[in-house]
Design a protein around this motif. Structure first.
Motif, mmCIF file in Angstrom:
data_model
loop_
_atom_site.group_PDB
_atom_site.id
_atom_site.type_symbol
_atom_site.label_atom_id
_atom_site.label_comp_id
_atom_site.label_asym_id
_atom_site.label_seq_id
_atom_site.Cartn_x
_atom_site.Cartn_y
_atom_site.Cartn_z
ATOM 1 N N VAL A 22 -0.025 1.258 -1.733
ATOM 2 C CA VAL A 22 1.110 0.359 -1.923
ATOM 3 C C VAL A 22 1.135 -0.754 -0.876
ATOM 4 N N LEU A 23 1.919 -1.787 -1.180
ATOM 5 C CA LEU A 23 2.154 -2.889 -0.256
ATOM 6 C C LEU A 23 3.473 -3.563 -0.629
ATOM 7 N N PRO A 31 2.168 -11.120 -2.583
ATOM 8 C CA PRO A 31 1.945 -10.522 -1.261
ATOM 9 C C PRO A 31 2.358 -11.467 -0.132
ATOM 10 N N PHE A 32 2.564 -10.903 1.035
ATOM 11 C CA PHE A 32 2.875 -11.692 2.218
ATOM 12 C C PHE A 32 1.623 -12.418 2.704
ATOM 13 N N GLY A 33 1.834 -13.564 3.314
ATOM 14 C CA GLY A 33 0.703 -14.328 3.841
ATOM 15 C C GLY A 33 0.096 -13.674 5.071
ATOM 16 N N HIS A 62 -4.098 -9.897 3.926
ATOM 17 C CA HIS A 62 -5.165 -9.829 2.927
ATOM 18 C C HIS A 62 -4.722 -9.239 1.593
ATOM 19 N N ALA A 63 -3.446 -9.479 1.248
ATOM 20 C CA ALA A 63 -2.942 -9.170 -0.101
ATOM 21 C C ALA A 63 -3.250 -7.734 -0.517
ATOM 22 N N GLN A 85 12.067 -8.162 4.175
ATOM 23 C CA GLN A 85 12.065 -9.318 3.279
ATOM 24 C C GLN A 85 11.558 -8.982 1.868
ATOM 25 N N ALA A 86 11.058 -7.764 1.692
ATOM 26 C CA ALA A 86 10.438 -7.400 0.414
ATOM 27 C C ALA A 86 11.461 -7.382 -0.724
#
Length: 293
Positions: A22-23, A31-33, A62-63, A85-86
Motif C-alpha cells: 500500500v501507499l 502518489p506524493f511527489g 517513487h510512486a 494529507q492523504a
C-alpha cells in the motif's frame, strides 16, 4: 447517523496485513511527489523499479515503488506527513499477485461482460475494477475505456467488492498487444533479420522432429498472414503461446529465438508495428510456458 469514513492509514495497515502493498494517495488521487533527494530521480530510483537503482529513501517516494506491506514503514515518521494529507489508499496490484482491469465507462463494462471471464468486481466512480489472480505488465488504453494495472502500477483501494476472483485469463494478457489495422503497406520497415528461420542447427536439444516443428510453425505463420485487415497481433500472441507450450518438456535448446523471429516477421508483413509484434510474441511465449508447466 453520519458514517465516519475509515482512516486511510488504518485501511492501509489492514490491507498490508493481508499481503497487499500500500501507499498513501494525495488530492487528485495520485502518489506524493519525490523528496528533494529523490527529485528528478537523481537518487537513481528504487531497486524494484524497471531500471533498478540504489535508493532506499524512507519517504513516500517513487510512486508505486513506495508501496509496502511493512507496518513499521506505514506508521513511520517519514510517512506521517503524507498520511495527514492523504485522501485515499493506493495499492500495487502486481506486488499482491493481482491484475486490475480498469473499466472506465458503461461501454467498457458492457464489452468486458461479453468478452472476459467474470471475476471479483469493485465499483468505481465511473465504472468498475475487474480483479484477477495473477500479475502481468501494465498498459493504458488497451482499448477504449480500458486500462490494465498490475506490475509497476498502482490502483485506488475502493473497498472489498463482490464476486469470486478468478485466474488471470489469456484474454486479458492478449490485451497487452495493441490492436492496429493490419493492412500492409507496399513495404514494411522492420529490424527483423531477413532470412531468419528455424533449423536443426539451432535446436540441438529439441525432442521433436524437423517435420513436426516446421509443420506447426508453417500453420501458425499462415494464420497470422491471413489476418490482413485486423487481429494479426492477437493471432501472433496465440501462435507463440501454442508453439512455446510444445517445447516445455524438451531438454533444449529448441531454437525458440528463431521461431519468435519468424512469427514477428509474419505479423510485421501484414502491417503490425514491430514493437507490438515483438511484445505479442514475448507475452505468448511466457504464457505458453506457464500454462504447460
Amino acid at each position: 447517523m453520519t458514517q465516519i469514513p475509515p482512516c486511510p492509514q488504518h485501511t492501509a495497515l489492514r490491507l498490508a496485513a493481508s499481503g497487499v502493498p500500500v501507499l498513501p494517495l494525495r488530492r487528485g488521487k495520485v502518489p506524493f511527489g519525490n523528496c528533494r533527494t529523490c527529485a528528478g530521480n537523481a537518487c537513481g530510483g528504487r531497486p524494484n523499479m524497471k531500471s533498478a537503482g540504489p535508493c532506499r529513501c524512507p519517504g513516500v517516494c517513487h510512486a508505486w515503488a513506495a508501496a509496502t506491506t511493512d507496518p513499521a514503514v506505514i506508521v513511520s515518521p517519514e510517512w506521517a506527513g503524507a498520511w495527514r494529507q492523504a485522501v485515499c489508499v493506493g495499492y500495487h496490484p502486481g506486488g499482491a499477485g493481482l491484475t486490475v482491469v480498469d473499466l472506465d465507462n458503461a461501454d467498457a463494462i458492457a464489452w468486458a461482460r461479453t468478452t472476459l471471464p467474470a471475476t471479483h468486481t469493485v465499483p468505481t466512480t465511473r465504472g468498475e475494477h475487474w480483479i484477477y489472480r495473477g500479475a502481468m505488465t501494465s498498459h493504458n488504453a488497451v482499448r477504449p475505456g480500458v486500462d490494465i494495472k498490475s506490475a509497476m502500477s498502482y490502483a485506488r483501494w475502493l473497498g472489498p467488492g463482490t464476486g469470486t476472483m478468478t485466474t488471470l485469463p489469456d484474454a486479458v494478457r492478449a490485451l497487452a498487444v495493441k490492436e492496429e489495422a493490419t493492412h500492409a503497406p507496399e513495404e514494411v520497415a522492420s529490424s527483423v533479420p531477413q532470412g531468419t528461420s528455424w533449423d536443426r542447427s539451432v535446436a540441438t536439444g529439441c525432442r521433436h522432429t524437423d517435420r513436426y516443428v516446421r509443420a506447426g510453425l508453417e500453420r501458425g505463420l499462415a494464420l497470422i498472414t491471413a489476418r490482413t485487415e485486423s487481429g494479426a497481433g492477437s493471432q501472433a500472441f496465440g501462435v507463440a503461446r501454442f508453439l512455446a507450450a510444445q517445447h516445455t518438456r524438451c531438454p533444449g535448446p529448441c531454437g525458440l529465438d528463431a521461431i519468435a523471429a519468424q512469427i514477428v516477421a509474419a505479423a510485421v508483413s501484414v502491417g503490425v508495428p514491430e514493437p507490438y509484434a515483438q511484445r505479442a510474441v514475448a507475452n505468448g511465449f511466457t504464457t505458453g510456458k506457464e500454462h504447460a508447466a
